[in-house]
Motif scaffolding. Structure first.
Motif, PDB file in Angstrom:
ATOM      1  N   SER A  43     -29.730  12.978 -39.656  1.00 44.29           N
ATOM      2  CA  SER A  43     -29.684  14.421 -39.887  1.00 44.29           C
ATOM      3  C   SER A  43     -28.637  15.043 -38.975  1.00 44.29           C
ATOM      4  N   LEU A  44     -27.946  16.067 -39.493  1.00 44.57           N
ATOM      5  CA  LEU A  44     -26.806  16.667 -38.800  1.00 44.57           C
ATOM      6  C   LEU A  44     -26.886  18.180 -38.849  1.00 44.57           C
ATOM      7  N   ALA A  45     -26.592  18.819 -37.723  1.00 46.72           N
ATOM      8  CA  ALA A  45     -26.402  20.268 -37.661  1.00 46.72           C
ATOM      9  C   ALA A  45     -24.982  20.518 -37.172  1.00 46.72           C
ATOM     10  N   SER A  46     -24.194  21.210 -37.961  1.00 46.42           N
ATOM     11  CA  SER A  46     -22.802  21.459 -37.616  1.00 46.42           C
ATOM     12  C   SER A  46     -22.594  22.904 -37.189  1.00 46.42           C
ATOM     13  N   ARG A  47     -22.221  23.098 -35.954  1.00 48.11           N
ATOM     14  CA  ARG A  47     -21.922  24.395 -35.356  1.00 48.11           C
ATOM     15  C   ARG A  47     -23.045  25.418 -35.554  1.00 48.11           C
ATOM     16  N   GLN A  61     -37.295  19.082 -34.336  1.00 51.94           N
ATOM     17  CA  GLN A  61     -37.247  18.688 -35.746  1.00 51.94           C
ATOM     18  C   GLN A  61     -36.534  17.352 -35.952  1.00 51.94           C
ATOM     19  N   ARG A  62     -36.230  16.673 -34.840  1.00 48.18           N
ATOM     20  CA  ARG A  62     -35.652  15.318 -34.871  1.00 48.18           C
ATOM     21  C   ARG A  62     -34.293  15.284 -35.567  1.00 48.18           C
ATOM     22  N   ILE A  63     -33.450  16.242 -35.232  1.00 49.18           N
ATOM     23  CA  ILE A  63     -32.073  16.257 -35.741  1.00 49.18           C
ATOM     24  C   ILE A  63     -31.233  15.327 -34.877  1.00 49.18           C
ATOM     25  N   HIS A  64     -30.615  14.338 -35.491  1.00 44.45           N
ATOM     26  CA  HIS A  64     -29.948  13.276 -34.732  1.00 44.45           C
ATOM     27  C   HIS A  64     -28.609  13.686 -34.133  1.00 44.45           C
ATOM     28  N   ILE A  65     -27.805  14.431 -34.901  1.00 38.23           N
ATOM     29  CA  ILE A  65     -26.424  14.715 -34.488  1.00 38.23           C
ATOM     30  C   ILE A  65     -26.176  16.211 -34.537  1.00 38.23           C
ATOM     31  N   ILE A  66     -25.519  16.729 -33.509  1.00 44.03           N
ATOM     32  CA  ILE A  66     -25.170  18.141 -33.452  1.00 44.03           C
ATOM     33  C   ILE A  66     -23.686  18.268 -33.110  1.00 44.03           C
ATOM     34  N   LEU A  75     -28.503  21.101 -24.479  1.00 52.17           N
ATOM     35  CA  LEU A  75     -28.295  19.845 -25.204  1.00 52.17           C
ATOM     36  C   LEU A  75     -28.763  18.646 -24.376  1.00 52.17           C
ATOM     37  N   PRO A  76     -28.217  18.413 -23.181  1.00 52.22           N
ATOM     38  CA  PRO A  76     -28.749  17.284 -22.390  1.00 52.22           C
ATOM     39  C   PRO A  76     -30.200  17.476 -21.971  1.00 52.22           C
ATOM     40  N   GLN A  77     -30.623  18.717 -21.797  1.00 53.32           N
ATOM     41  CA  GLN A  77     -32.017  18.970 -21.428  1.00 53.32           C
ATOM     42  C   GLN A  77     -32.979  18.520 -22.519  1.00 53.32           C
ATOM     43  N   ASN A  78     -32.493  18.481 -23.757  1.00 55.16           N
ATOM     44  CA  ASN A  78     -33.329  18.049 -24.881  1.00 55.16           C
ATOM     45  C   ASN A  78     -33.006  16.630 -25.340  1.00 55.16           C
ATOM     46  N   GLY A  79     -32.354  15.869 -24.469  1.00 50.18           N
ATOM     47  CA  GLY A  79     -32.157  14.453 -24.730  1.00 50.18           C
ATOM     48  C   GLY A  79     -30.898  14.074 -25.481  1.00 50.18           C
ATOM     49  N   TYR A  80     -30.005  15.020 -25.721  1.00 47.43           N
ATOM     50  CA  TYR A  80     -28.770  14.708 -26.437  1.00 47.43           C
ATOM     51  C   TYR A  80     -27.689  14.231 -25.457  1.00 47.43           C
ATOM     52  N   ARG A  81     -26.851  13.331 -25.942  1.00 50.85           N
ATOM     53  CA  ARG A  81     -25.733  12.819 -25.153  1.00 50.85           C
ATOM     54  C   ARG A  81     -24.437  13.024 -25.928  1.00 50.85           C
ATOM     55  N   GLN A  82     -23.406  13.407 -25.218  1.00 49.85           N
ATOM     56  CA  GLN A  82     -22.130  13.705 -25.895  1.00 49.85           C
ATOM     57  C   GLN A  82     -21.433  12.409 -26.295  1.00 49.85           C
ATOM     58  N   ALA A 257     -12.607  26.258 -27.012  1.00 47.43           N
ATOM     59  CA  ALA A 257     -13.162  24.910 -27.068  1.00 47.43           C
ATOM     60  C   ALA A 257     -14.541  24.945 -27.723  1.00 47.43           C
ATOM     61  N   LEU A 258     -14.778  24.011 -28.625  1.00 44.17           N
ATOM     62  CA  LEU A 258     -16.119  23.818 -29.164  1.00 44.17           C
ATOM     63  C   LEU A 258     -16.908  22.913 -28.202  1.00 44.17           C
ATOM     64  N   GLY A 259     -18.059  22.460 -28.627  1.00 43.81           N
ATOM     65  CA  GLY A 259     -18.910  21.720 -27.700  1.00 43.81           C
ATOM     66  C   GLY A 259     -18.887  20.213 -27.838  1.00 43.81           C
ATOM     67  N   GLY A 260     -18.143  19.716 -28.833  1.00 46.23           N
ATOM     68  CA  GLY A 260     -18.147  18.273 -29.060  1.00 46.23           C
ATOM     69  C   GLY A 260     -19.323  17.844 -29.904  1.00 46.23           C
TER      70      GLY A 260
END
Length: 266
Positions: A43-47, A61-66, A75-82, A257-260
């Motif tokens: 699952s992906l959320a774009s911008r 909601q278990r969205i894999h990619i942002i 983002l890192p606080q919720n377990g996401y890695r760039q 700059a966007l967020g990657g």
């Protein structure tokens, strides 16, 4: 509710996807909403809107990619890695005052515009109107040929046609023409208080006449009348498209700059 800032999160874009049978998932919150897509089990959320609440909800909601608007600490606080570093876009603030907009242009860009304005023959017309999928099919064909020749990825023709169906006034076409023969065109997608540069095409005569300077300037005058305050001119790529980057920034746009791209395994 006012549409999200980014084109990818707009009602225009997502309503068209839904009509095409690729219905996004809508996550609604008090501070806004986020549209997500699923493909190949991911699952992906774009911008999405750049708030802690949105990122917390996407994780819940278990969205894999942002593809993020910024490198928000949520983002890192919720377990996401760039995974991918941020891209940069050109954002042009619009004003109803033409003199203020001209003053914000870089001097070289403004001088080029003035030269092309003075040199444009009287029989070369500048027009604007809502995009019509039937009448303007030539532009979609020209864009497809241009993307193949220059090896870049463009939005599918069906998406453009469907957006015009779901919201007929949301795609705005600016054309430079001679005797009803198009020489160049720019197409913008309008969503809420924002617009996104969607398609640009020019033939040899259009380039000689400075079509993109003339067309973008006409859009900069017209869009504020339609309550558009920000124009997203797209990616800035100085390595591969330095001339295009200079053109965008010369208009008075600023680099943002966007967020990657961030990912999380669940």
């Amino acid at each position: 509710m006012t549409e999200a800032h980014s084109f990818q999160q707009s009602e225009l874009f997502n309503s068209a996807l839904a009509r095409m049978g690729r219905a996004p998932r809508r996550i609604a919150l008090p501070s806004g909403e986020a549209f997500t897509l699923s493909r190949f089990g991911l699952s992906l959320a774009s911008r999405p809107r750049d708030t802690a609440e949105i990122y917390e909800a996407l994780a819940a909601q278990r969205i894999h990619i942002i593809n993020a608007e910024s490198a928000h600490p949520a983002l890192p606080q919720n377990g996401y890695r760039q995974l991918i570093k941020p891209a940069h876009i050109a954002c042009l603030g619009l004003s109803p005052d033409p003199e203020a907009q001209r003053a914000a242009m870089r001097p070289k860009w403004r001088r080029s515009l003035e030269r092309f304005e003075a040199a444009r023959p009287a029989h070369i017309g500048l027009s604007q109107r809502a995009f019509d999928p039937d009448q303007d099919a030539w532009l979609l064909k020209a864009e497809a040929a241009q993307s193949r020749a220059r090896r870049y990825k463009s939005y599918p023709r069906k998406l453009t046609e469907t957006m015009a169906e779901v919201c007929p006034k949301a795609l705005r076409l600016f054309t430079l023409s001679e005797a009803d023969q198009p020489l160049a065109a720019m197409l913008f997608a309008l969503h809420g208080p924002c617009a996104t540069y969607y398609i640009g095409w020019s033939g040899p005569e259009g380039r000689r006449l400075g079509a993109h300077w003339l067309l973008l300037w006409r859009a900069m005058q017209d869009l504020p009348i339609r309550r558009i305050t920000t124009l997203d001119l797209g990616l800035i790529e100085t390595d591969h498209s330095a001339d295009l980057a200079r053109f965008k920034l010369g208009s008075g746009a600023e680099v943002r700059a966007l967020g990657g791209t961030w990912a999380r395994l669940f």
